[in-house]
Design a protein around this motif. Structure first.
Motif, PDB file in Angstrom:
ATOM      1  N   GLU A 126       0.818  -1.214   0.000  1.00  0.00           N
ATOM      2  CA  GLU A 126       0.000   0.000   0.000  1.00  0.00           C
ATOM      3  C   GLU A 126       0.848   1.259   0.000  1.00  0.00           C
ATOM      4  OE1 GLU A 126      -3.608   2.097   2.596  1.00  0.00           O
ATOM      5  OE2 GLU A 126      -2.919   0.057   3.076  1.00  0.00           O
ATOM      6  N   SER A 127       2.024   1.196   0.593  1.00  0.00           N
ATOM      7  CA  SER A 127       2.904   2.362   0.639  1.00  0.00           C
ATOM      8  C   SER A 127       3.421   2.743  -0.752  1.00  0.00           C
ATOM      9  CB  SER A 127       4.084   2.091   1.584  1.00  0.00           C
ATOM     10  OG  SER A 127       4.864   0.997   1.113  1.00  0.00           O
ATOM     11  N   ARG A 128       3.295   1.834  -1.734  1.00  0.00           N
ATOM     12  CA  ARG A 128       3.807   2.097  -3.080  1.00  0.00           C
ATOM     13  C   ARG A 128       2.692   2.290  -4.103  1.00  0.00           C
ATOM     14  NH1 ARG A 128       6.488  -2.737  -4.708  1.00  0.00           N
ATOM     15  NH2 ARG A 128       7.135  -1.547  -6.551  1.00  0.00           N
ATOM     16  N   TRP A 129       1.443   2.307  -3.675  1.00  0.00           N
ATOM     17  CA  TRP A 129       0.328   2.417  -4.624  1.00  0.00           C
ATOM     18  C   TRP A 129       0.425   3.679  -5.479  1.00  0.00           C
ATOM     19  CZ3 TRP A 129      -4.544   0.800  -1.299  1.00  0.00           C
ATOM     20  CH2 TRP A 129      -4.493  -0.588  -1.083  1.00  0.00           C
ATOM     21  N   LYS A 130       0.682   4.810  -4.855  1.00  0.00           N
ATOM     22  CA  LYS A 130       0.775   6.061  -5.618  1.00  0.00           C
ATOM     23  C   LYS A 130       2.064   6.121  -6.433  1.00  0.00           C
ATOM     24  CE  LYS A 130      -2.254   9.133  -3.019  1.00  0.00           C
ATOM     25  NZ  LYS A 130      -2.407  10.494  -2.429  1.00  0.00           N
ATOM     26  N   GLU A 131       3.135   5.650  -5.856  1.00  0.00           N
ATOM     27  CA  GLU A 131       4.423   5.659  -6.547  1.00  0.00           C
ATOM     28  C   GLU A 131       4.378   4.837  -7.831  1.00  0.00           C
ATOM     29  OE1 GLU A 131       8.942   3.861  -5.806  1.00  0.00           O
ATOM     30  OE2 GLU A 131       7.585   4.169  -4.110  1.00  0.00           O
ATOM     31  N   GLU A 132       3.667   3.718  -7.806  1.00  0.00           N
ATOM     32  CA  GLU A 132       3.594   2.832  -8.967  1.00  0.00           C
ATOM     33  C   GLU A 132       2.435   3.186  -9.897  1.00  0.00           C
ATOM     34  OE1 GLU A 132       5.884   0.899  -9.665  1.00  0.00           O
ATOM     35  OE2 GLU A 132       6.976   0.707  -7.770  1.00  0.00           O
ATOM     36  N   GLY A 133       1.656   4.196  -9.550  1.00  0.00           N
ATOM     37  CA  GLY A 133       0.561   4.607 -10.417  1.00  0.00           C
ATOM     38  C   GLY A 133      -0.705   3.796 -10.264  1.00  0.00           C
ATOM     39  N   LEU A 134      -0.797   2.987  -9.207  1.00  0.00           N
ATOM     40  CA  LEU A 134      -2.023   2.231  -8.961  1.00  0.00           C
ATOM     41  C   LEU A 134      -3.134   3.131  -8.444  1.00  0.00           C
ATOM     42  CD1 LEU A 134      -0.548  -1.021  -7.387  1.00  0.00           C
ATOM     43  CD2 LEU A 134      -1.860  -0.861  -9.508  1.00  0.00           C
ATOM     44  N   VAL A 135      -2.780   4.122  -7.673  1.00  0.00           N
ATOM     45  CA  VAL A 135      -3.721   5.120  -7.168  1.00  0.00           C
ATOM     46  C   VAL A 135      -3.205   6.490  -7.569  1.00  0.00           C
ATOM     47  CG1 VAL A 135      -4.757   6.160  -5.125  1.00  0.00           C
ATOM     48  CG2 VAL A 135      -4.436   3.673  -5.226  1.00  0.00           C
ATOM     49  N   VAL A 136      -4.019   7.215  -8.339  1.00  0.00           N
ATOM     50  CA  VAL A 136      -3.630   8.533  -8.827  1.00  0.00           C
ATOM     51  C   VAL A 136      -4.707   9.535  -8.416  1.00  0.00           C
ATOM     52  CG1 VAL A 136      -3.049   9.937 -10.842  1.00  0.00           C
ATOM     53  CG2 VAL A 136      -2.467   7.487 -10.806  1.00  0.00           C
ATOM     54  N   ASP A 137      -4.308  10.619  -7.773  1.00  0.00           N
ATOM     55  CA  ASP A 137      -5.271  11.635  -7.357  1.00  0.00           C
ATOM     56  C   ASP A 137      -5.900  12.294  -8.585  1.00  0.00           C
ATOM     57  OD1 ASP A 137      -4.772  11.200  -4.666  1.00  0.00           O
ATOM     58  OD2 ASP A 137      -3.119  12.656  -4.625  1.00  0.00           O
ATOM     59  N   PRO A 138      -7.205  12.596  -8.537  1.00  0.00           N
ATOM     60  CA  PRO A 138      -7.862  13.241  -9.676  1.00  0.00           C
ATOM     61  C   PRO A 138      -7.393  14.677  -9.852  1.00  0.00           C
ATOM     62  CG  PRO A 138      -9.342  13.179  -7.795  1.00  0.00           C
ATOM     63  CD  PRO A 138      -8.135  12.368  -7.409  1.00  0.00           C
ATOM     64  N   PRO A 139      -7.387  15.167 -11.088  1.00  0.00           N
ATOM     65  CA  PRO A 139      -6.994  16.558 -11.311  1.00  0.00           C
ATOM     66  C   PRO A 139      -8.109  17.512 -10.893  1.00  0.00           C
ATOM     67  CG  PRO A 139      -7.725  15.597 -13.369  1.00  0.00           C
ATOM     68  CD  PRO A 139      -7.737  14.482 -12.356  1.00  0.00           C
ATOM     69  N   PHE A 140      -7.780  18.757 -10.698  1.00  0.00           N
ATOM     70  CA  PHE A 140      -8.772  19.791 -10.412  1.00  0.00           C
ATOM     71  C   PHE A 140      -9.628  19.989 -11.661  1.00  0.00           C
ATOM     72  CE2 PHE A 140      -9.735  24.474 -10.461  1.00  0.00           C
ATOM     73  CZ  PHE A 140     -10.760  24.399  -9.524  1.00  0.00           C
ATOM     74  N   TYR A 141     -10.939  19.949 -11.492  1.00  0.00           N
ATOM     75  CA  TYR A 141     -11.842  20.021 -12.653  1.00  0.00           C
ATOM     76  C   TYR A 141     -11.612  21.291 -13.481  1.00  0.00           C
ATOM     77  CZ  TYR A 141     -16.131  20.452 -15.377  1.00  0.00           C
ATOM     78  OH  TYR A 141     -17.033  20.615 -16.409  1.00  0.00           O
ATOM     79  N   GLY A 142     -11.300  22.383 -12.804  1.00  0.00           N
ATOM     80  CA  GLY A 142     -11.112  23.654 -13.493  1.00  0.00           C
ATOM     81  C   GLY A 142      -9.936  23.682 -14.449  1.00  0.00           C
ATOM     82  N   GLN A 143      -9.076  22.667 -14.397  1.00  0.00           N
ATOM     83  CA  GLN A 143      -7.947  22.608 -15.334  1.00  0.00           C
ATOM     84  C   GLN A 143      -8.398  22.261 -16.748  1.00  0.00           C
ATOM     85  OE1 GLN A 143      -5.595  19.970 -12.341  1.00  0.00           O
ATOM     86  NE2 GLN A 143      -4.043  20.858 -13.690  1.00  0.00           N
ATOM     87  N   GLY A 144      -9.631  21.786 -16.887  1.00  0.00           N
ATOM     88  CA  GLY A 144     -10.150  21.451 -18.211  1.00  0.00           C
ATOM     89  C   GLY A 144      -9.535  20.206 -18.825  1.00  0.00           C
ATOM     90  N   LEU A 145      -9.166  19.233 -18.003  1.00  0.00           N
ATOM     91  CA  LEU A 145      -8.500  18.033 -18.498  1.00  0.00           C
ATOM     92  C   LEU A 145      -9.467  16.904 -18.842  1.00  0.00           C
ATOM     93  CD1 LEU A 145      -5.451  17.891 -16.050  1.00  0.00           C
ATOM     94  CD2 LEU A 145      -5.552  18.857 -18.366  1.00  0.00           C
ATOM     95  N   TYR A 146     -10.711  17.006 -18.387  1.00  0.00           N
ATOM     96  CA  TYR A 146     -11.667  15.945 -18.662  1.00  0.00           C
ATOM     97  C   TYR A 146     -12.246  16.088 -20.078  1.00  0.00           C
ATOM     98  CZ  TYR A 146     -11.585  14.410 -13.811  1.00  0.00           C
ATOM     99  OH  TYR A 146     -11.189  13.919 -12.591  1.00  0.00           O
ATOM    100  N   ASN A 147     -12.249  14.991 -20.813  1.00  0.00           N
ATOM    101  CA  ASN A 147     -12.773  14.954 -22.177  1.00  0.00           C
ATOM    102  C   ASN A 147     -14.298  15.078 -22.134  1.00  0.00           C
ATOM    103  OD1 ASN A 147     -13.737  14.062 -24.748  1.00  0.00           O
ATOM    104  ND2 ASN A 147     -11.824  12.981 -25.088  1.00  0.00           N
ATOM    105  N   THR A 148     -14.837  16.012 -22.915  1.00  0.00           N
ATOM    106  CA  THR A 148     -16.283  16.261 -22.889  1.00  0.00           C
ATOM    107  C   THR A 148     -16.980  15.776 -24.162  1.00  0.00           C
ATOM    108  OG1 THR A 148     -15.928  18.496 -23.794  1.00  0.00           O
ATOM    109  CG2 THR A 148     -16.020  18.270 -21.383  1.00  0.00           C
ATOM    110  N   GLU A 149     -16.382  14.816 -24.881  1.00  0.00           N
ATOM    111  CA  GLU A 149     -16.978  14.365 -26.133  1.00  0.00           C
ATOM    112  C   GLU A 149     -18.351  13.731 -25.930  1.00  0.00           C
ATOM    113  OE1 GLU A 149     -15.623  10.505 -27.893  1.00  0.00           O
ATOM    114  OE2 GLU A 149     -13.862  10.852 -26.630  1.00  0.00           O
ATOM    115  N   PHE A 150     -18.622  13.226 -24.728  1.00  0.00           N
ATOM    116  CA  PHE A 150     -19.925  12.616 -24.467  1.00  0.00           C
ATOM    117  C   PHE A 150     -20.929  13.618 -23.899  1.00  0.00           C
ATOM    118  CE2 PHE A 150     -16.926   9.060 -24.162  1.00  0.00           C
ATOM    119  CZ  PHE A 150     -17.516   8.157 -25.030  1.00  0.00           C
ATOM    120  N   TYR A 151     -20.448  14.817 -23.569  1.00  0.00           N
ATOM    121  CA  TYR A 151     -21.318  15.792 -22.913  1.00  0.00           C
ATOM    122  C   TYR A 151     -21.468  17.033 -23.798  1.00  0.00           C
ATOM    123  CZ  TYR A 151     -23.575  18.301 -19.086  1.00  0.00           C
ATOM    124  OH  TYR A 151     -24.490  18.972 -18.307  1.00  0.00           O
TER     125      TYR A 151
END
Length: 294
Positions: A126-151
């Motif tokens: 568990e101590s390596r989950w973030k380091e290995e990319g198993l758990v990644v924090d979501p980006p701030f929505y205001g950054q505009g990184l989410y694809n809106t092709e379905f919306y």
């Protein structure tokens, strides 16, 4: 906040052979304060795989030329029950009515591997989950990184959003306390106790009803509402009929001063419809600026 809750839900898919027609269906439930029962707000859906050449969802499970729908996506919430019968395609959901200004944020990523071994939370400390990319924090929505092709944002979204931003922001915790208070639960609870209570109450089944939107959101005259008159059934005498409709038939149609903004006519006749069941194709008409006491 209550209006933009973060779930942090995460699910690993680890299979040697994956059906390329697989889709992710997300169901959102709540406790309806008006009836003290579990209600389904709606569904969101996204294909997990697409055709490499066309970019379209896979319909044939024997297809081999496909790729993972890798990325971050903003998905609409559809507020109707889909037709649950095979074959089940994306359109079974996307053709339904959706909630304006409401969406779900999801991320789909390839599983990391090390020396040819696919990594999971089960074979990684568990101590390596973030380091290995198993758990990644979501980006701030205001950054505009989410694809809106379905919306697809339409005029109703724009008008509704202008009113939604005026709401007073509160936390998810405060929202949960408000809901429990409305249901007669006034005792103090820790966050863990609140989650336990929600897990106990939110028992959705295939019989769970869609929430009644009459109590879901406050009416705003600027946003208004829409009406569609689809047709007549079993008319006394088969023939061609005209249809006028308004918010107050007596004052609008037969008063001394007719307000043309409040009177509409269904004009697009379906000439192939039965004579005793005349149909119109005008679809919805929007009424704006109508106060709730009309």
């Amino acid at each position: 906040s209550k209006y933009e809750p973060h779930y942090g839900f995460r699910y690993e898919v680890r299979q040697n052979v994956q059906d390329p027609t697989t889709m992710m269906l997300i169901s959102l439930e709540t406790v309806d304060k008006s009836c003290d029962e579990v209600r389904r707000i709606g569904y969101s859906i996204i294909p997990l795989f697409v055709d490499i050449e066309t970019g379209e969802p896979i319909r044939d499970r024997l297809t081999t030329n496909f790729a993972l729908m890798n990325g971050m996506y903003q998905l609409p919430i559809y507020n109707e029950e889909p037709y649950r019968k095979a074959p089940f395609y994306l359109e079974n959901i996307t053709k339904l009515d959706r909630l304006p200004c409401a969406s779900v944020l999801v991320r789909i990523v390839e599983a990391p591997s090390q020396e040819g071994i696919v990594m999971t939370i089960n074979n990684t400390s568990e101590s390596r989950w973030k380091e290995e990319g198993l758990v990644v924090d979501p980006p701030f929505y205001g950054q505009g990184l989410y694809n809106t092709e379905f919306y697809d944002i339409d005029a109703l979204d724009e008008r509704t959003f202008a009113e939604r931003v005026k709401r007073v922001e509160i936390t998810v915790r405060e929202g949960a306390i408000q809901m429990m208070s409305a249901l007669g639960i006034n005792r103090q609870m820790s966050d863990d106790q609140t989650v336990e209570w929600l897990d106990t109450r939110l028992k959705a089944t295939s019989r769970t009803l869609i929430i009644n939107l009459q109590y879901f959101a406050k009416y705003h005259p600027k946003i208004g509402f829409q009406v569609a008159v689809d047709g007549f059934i079993n008319v006394p005498t088969p023939g061609l009929y005209c249809c006028f409709y308004g918010m107050n038939t007596t004052s609008c149609l037969f008063g001394n001063r007719m307000d043309p903004k409040h009177v509409k006519m269904a004009a697009m006749v379906d000439w192939d419809s039965p004579a005793k069941a005349l149909q119109w194709l005008d679809s919805y008409y929007f009424f704006h600026g109508v106060e709730s006491d009309v």
